[in-house]
Design a protein around this motif. Sequence first.
Motif, mmCIF file in Angstrom:
data_model
loop_
_atom_site.group_PDB
_atom_site.id
_atom_site.type_symbol
_atom_site.label_atom_id
_atom_site.label_comp_id
_atom_site.label_asym_id
_atom_site.label_seq_id
_atom_site.Cartn_x
_atom_site.Cartn_y
_atom_site.Cartn_z
ATOM 1 N N ARG A 277 0.900 -1.309 0.074
ATOM 2 C CA ARG A 277 0.018 0.199 -0.051
ATOM 3 C C ARG A 277 0.755 1.166 0.250
ATOM 4 O O ARG A 277 1.943 0.633 0.279
ATOM 5 C CB ARG A 277 -0.856 -0.027 1.453
ATOM 6 C CG ARG A 277 -1.757 -1.397 1.062
ATOM 7 C CD ARG A 277 -3.328 -0.832 0.044
ATOM 8 N NE ARG A 277 -4.506 -1.693 -0.085
ATOM 9 C CZ ARG A 277 -5.360 -2.223 -0.097
ATOM 10 N NH1 ARG A 277 -5.175 -1.156 -1.551
ATOM 11 N NH2 ARG A 277 -6.066 -2.519 -0.517
ATOM 12 N N LEU A 280 0.132 6.497 4.096
ATOM 13 C CA LEU A 280 -1.730 7.790 3.861
ATOM 14 C C LEU A 280 -1.016 8.868 3.599
ATOM 15 O O LEU A 280 -0.267 9.880 4.224
ATOM 16 C CB LEU A 280 -1.912 7.673 5.465
ATOM 17 C CG LEU A 280 -2.177 5.631 6.110
ATOM 18 C CD1 LEU A 280 -2.532 6.129 7.212
ATOM 19 C CD2 LEU A 280 -3.484 5.501 5.128
ATOM 20 N N SER A 281 -1.918 9.525 2.960
ATOM 21 C CA SER A 281 -1.484 10.905 3.069
ATOM 22 C C SER A 281 -1.959 12.090 4.093
ATOM 23 O O SER A 281 -2.886 11.504 5.197
ATOM 24 C CB SER A 281 -2.455 11.608 2.037
ATOM 25 O OG SER A 281 -4.190 11.211 1.830
#
Length: 295
Positions: A277, A280-281
Amino acid sequence: MAPAASLPLCLCLLLASGFGHAGKLLVVPMDGSHWFTMQMVVEKLIHRGHEVVVVIPEVSWQLGRSLNFTVKTFSISHTLDDLNREFKIFAQTQWKTPEQSIRSLMTGSAKGFFELIFSHCRSLFNDKKLVEYLKQTSFDAVFLDPFNVCGLTVAKYLSLPSVILAKGIFCHSLEEGAQCPSLPSYVPRLFSKSADTMTFKERLWNHLIYFEERAFCSYYLKTAVEIASEVLQTPVTLTDLYSPVSIWLLRTDFVLEFPRPVMPNMVFVGGINCLQRKPLSKFPSAVRGSSYDDG
């Protein structure tokens, strides 16, 4: 958990005679979901400069769908419809018997699917032109899925080192082939539903499952062993086929297994199927300054 990167590293160490040398790998895969993980590894090896030849039947579900490696096919006696029909029968048998056991996997109409898969190996060696190509090509190793046994037969026939990629080895072939003790008194067998802290009754039941497994595995793999004996022109056993394996790459993690000895040539490569993945932003400054920060 061992990082996914360790898998190509292990194969590279086996294939390369020097740090700058690219190896030549023969791949004997298994169709279906078994191929998805192996394909990831194969393409990674190609990216690192290794030459790969994949041997597959001319009829399959997913095999050979890549332009990055050389594909050698051999003809088989059944069609894709035959393969779909036998697999459907096998799948329906498993749904009808949710309480799985070794017996449910190997008896009745479900065995037809495995017999179909095992027959591929005889078809491979009936292709004299392909066999001659494999003999004349200087491969460094065979990368295989152990489920249909054919890769083991090919490796033994060509006298090449072999690398197995599997989540686990069906039946008792892992502990016997790798000479890895897995005592029924301490290590629960597949489908036993026991923990590693077993009562006397559970240990007794585990032994019975172990003996049942040995009896039915011989029946289940009979055709595969007979074909291997024909090809090698000498009687062989499952132990004869699994013992020469150079590296066992197990797609699981040590902490997920029951406590047992692990041999030096057994490498846990858990996590290779996990999707990488993106990070995270970061929250916008307006959100960081909102009432959520006042907690």
